[in-house]
Design a protein around this motif. Structure first.
Motif, mmCIF file in Angstrom:
data_model
loop_
_atom_site.group_PDB
_atom_site.id
_atom_site.type_symbol
_atom_site.label_atom_id
_atom_site.label_comp_id
_atom_site.label_asym_id
_atom_site.label_seq_id
_atom_site.Cartn_x
_atom_site.Cartn_y
_atom_site.Cartn_z
ATOM 1 N N LYS A 80 11.026 8.206 -24.397
ATOM 2 C CA LYS A 80 10.476 9.533 -24.686
ATOM 3 C C LYS A 80 11.407 10.630 -24.186
ATOM 4 N N ARG A 81 12.021 10.411 -23.050
ATOM 5 C CA ARG A 81 12.934 11.436 -22.530
ATOM 6 C C ARG A 81 14.213 11.522 -23.361
ATOM 7 N N ALA A 82 14.623 10.385 -23.928
ATOM 8 C CA ALA A 82 15.805 10.395 -24.794
ATOM 9 C C ALA A 82 15.472 10.892 -26.194
ATOM 10 N N LEU A 83 14.236 10.620 -26.637
ATOM 11 C CA LEU A 83 13.796 10.997 -27.986
ATOM 12 C C LEU A 83 12.487 11.789 -27.887
ATOM 13 N N PRO A 84 12.533 13.005 -27.362
ATOM 14 C CA PRO A 84 11.296 13.743 -27.056
ATOM 15 C C PRO A 84 10.436 14.062 -28.274
ATOM 16 N N GLU A 85 11.003 14.078 -29.465
ATOM 17 C CA GLU A 85 10.230 14.405 -30.660
ATOM 18 C C GLU A 85 9.652 13.164 -31.334
ATOM 19 N N ASN A 86 9.997 11.988 -30.842
ATOM 20 C CA ASN A 86 9.459 10.755 -31.408
ATOM 21 C C ASN A 86 8.103 10.413 -30.790
ATOM 22 N N VAL A 87 7.327 9.647 -31.513
ATOM 23 C CA VAL A 87 6.068 9.127 -30.982
ATOM 24 C C VAL A 87 6.366 7.794 -30.296
ATOM 25 N N ILE A 88 6.032 7.701 -29.019
ATOM 26 C CA ILE A 88 6.320 6.504 -28.235
ATOM 27 C C ILE A 88 5.002 5.912 -27.737
ATOM 28 N N PHE A 89 4.761 4.629 -28.037
ATOM 29 C CA PHE A 89 3.550 3.990 -27.529
ATOM 30 C C PHE A 89 3.870 2.617 -26.954
ATOM 31 N N THR A 90 3.065 2.195 -25.988
ATOM 32 C CA THR A 90 3.145 0.829 -25.487
ATOM 33 C C THR A 90 1.905 0.083 -25.938
ATOM 34 N N TYR A 91 2.046 -1.230 -26.054
ATOM 35 C CA TYR A 91 0.922 -2.081 -26.446
ATOM 36 C C TYR A 91 0.839 -3.184 -25.401
ATOM 37 N N GLN A 92 -0.144 -3.093 -24.472
ATOM 38 C CA GLN A 92 -0.151 -3.941 -23.290
ATOM 39 C C GLN A 92 -1.497 -4.604 -23.047
ATOM 40 N N GLY A 93 -1.435 -5.797 -22.461
ATOM 41 C CA GLY A 93 -2.636 -6.487 -22.037
ATOM 42 C C GLY A 93 -2.966 -6.180 -20.590
ATOM 43 N N ASP A 94 -4.137 -6.659 -20.141
ATOM 44 C CA ASP A 94 -4.588 -6.350 -18.784
ATOM 45 C C ASP A 94 -3.768 -7.060 -17.719
ATOM 46 N N THR A 116 1.886 7.298 -25.055
ATOM 47 C CA THR A 116 0.558 6.767 -25.322
ATOM 48 C C THR A 116 0.531 5.276 -25.020
ATOM 49 N N ILE A 117 -0.469 4.844 -24.289
ATOM 50 C CA ILE A 117 -0.632 3.421 -23.981
ATOM 51 C C ILE A 117 -1.861 2.889 -24.703
ATOM 52 N N ILE A 118 -1.672 1.804 -25.437
ATOM 53 C CA ILE A 118 -2.776 1.044 -26.017
ATOM 54 C C ILE A 118 -2.975 -0.158 -25.099
#
Length: 249
Positions: A80-94, A116-118
């Motif tokens: 996100k810091r390198a690509l501030p205009e991109n949408v960045i999300f993680t997809y993680q388990g518990d 954004t974290i999913i």
């Protein structure tokens, strides 16, 4: 005849490797639908760590980056810091987010990183055979708690949304489920809200999705859905835990 439903463009036309009855596929579909609606597939980067989500880069049409176990928020921060205009999300388990990745999650949130974290919470370690996870319920039987989770020895489950909602950098936190059609619709709306929060540069957003793991729980898919309703939902109540966009109005 007009088409009323089809596979999201951002979800690749491939067969997933998830167990029968696993709700990861539903969550994948919802994320892909939101990416389609926002028209941001070409400027979206997902981060998949270790766990059942490890193969997500084979299922999403957007760019994907593989992260070491628990480090997805740190990798997402760099992206996100390198690509501030991109949408960045993680997809993680518990097991990934709330155990080995707790520090990365908490500090990304408290810094207000605009990601954004999913977060998929199925109360167990799925890929590695069904051990107790940080989110396993009191008394829950797992491979490493054959007599049920003993809170006097193993402590209590981590309530992630409640914890992160106390941090100033968290802009949006909601817990949803994908056990019924109405709840699936609410889950999609929450994912859209989280992405919109990021696009508006409001800060850290997380959607926790209560999910099933029929294989490691030892249930049929239908039984797993009912177990989620009877056991997980009372301990992990659904709802919005923080929404700064409402607080600003």
């Amino acid at each position: 005849m007009s088409i009323v439903f089809e596979r999201p463009h951002a979800l690749l036309d491939v067969t997933t490797n998830y167990c029968p009855g696993c709700t990861h596929g539903i969550i994948h579909k919802l994320v892909a639908q939101v990416i389609d609606e926002l028209g941001c597939e070409g400027t979206t980067v997902g981060v998949a760590p270790v766990g059942c989500s490890v193969m997500a880069y084979n299922f999403f049409g957007c760019d994907m980056v593989q992260a070491p176990h628990g480090r997805a928020p740190a990798v997402a921060t760099g992206l996100k810091r390198a690509l501030p205009e991109n949408v960045i999300f993680t997809y993680q388990g518990d097991g990934d987010l709330a155990a080995i990745g707790t520090a990365e999650t908490v500090h990304a949130a408290t810094r207000g990183e605009n990601i954004t974290i999913i977060f998929v919470n199925n109360a167990i370690y799925g890929m590695t055979g069904g051990q107790m996870a940080p989110t396993s319920l009191p008394g829950q039987v797992t491979q490493t708690t054959p007599y049920g989770r003993d809170t006097s020895l193993a402590g209590y489950p981590v309530r992630v949304c409640e914890m992160l909602s106390t941090l100033s950098g968290t802009a949006y936190a909601e817990r949803v489920a994908v056990d019924t059609i109405p709840n699936i619709r609410k889950a999609k709306a929450a994912i859209r809200k989280a992405f919109d929060t990021q696009i508006a540069k409001k800060g850290f957003s997380i959607v926790e999705v209560l999910s099933t793991c029929p294989t490691n729980w030892g249930f049929t898919p239908d039984e797993a859905l009912q177990w989620l309703r009877d056991n997980m939902m009372p301990y992990y109540p659904l709802g919005v835990y923080k929404d700064t966009t409402k607080e600003e109005k």
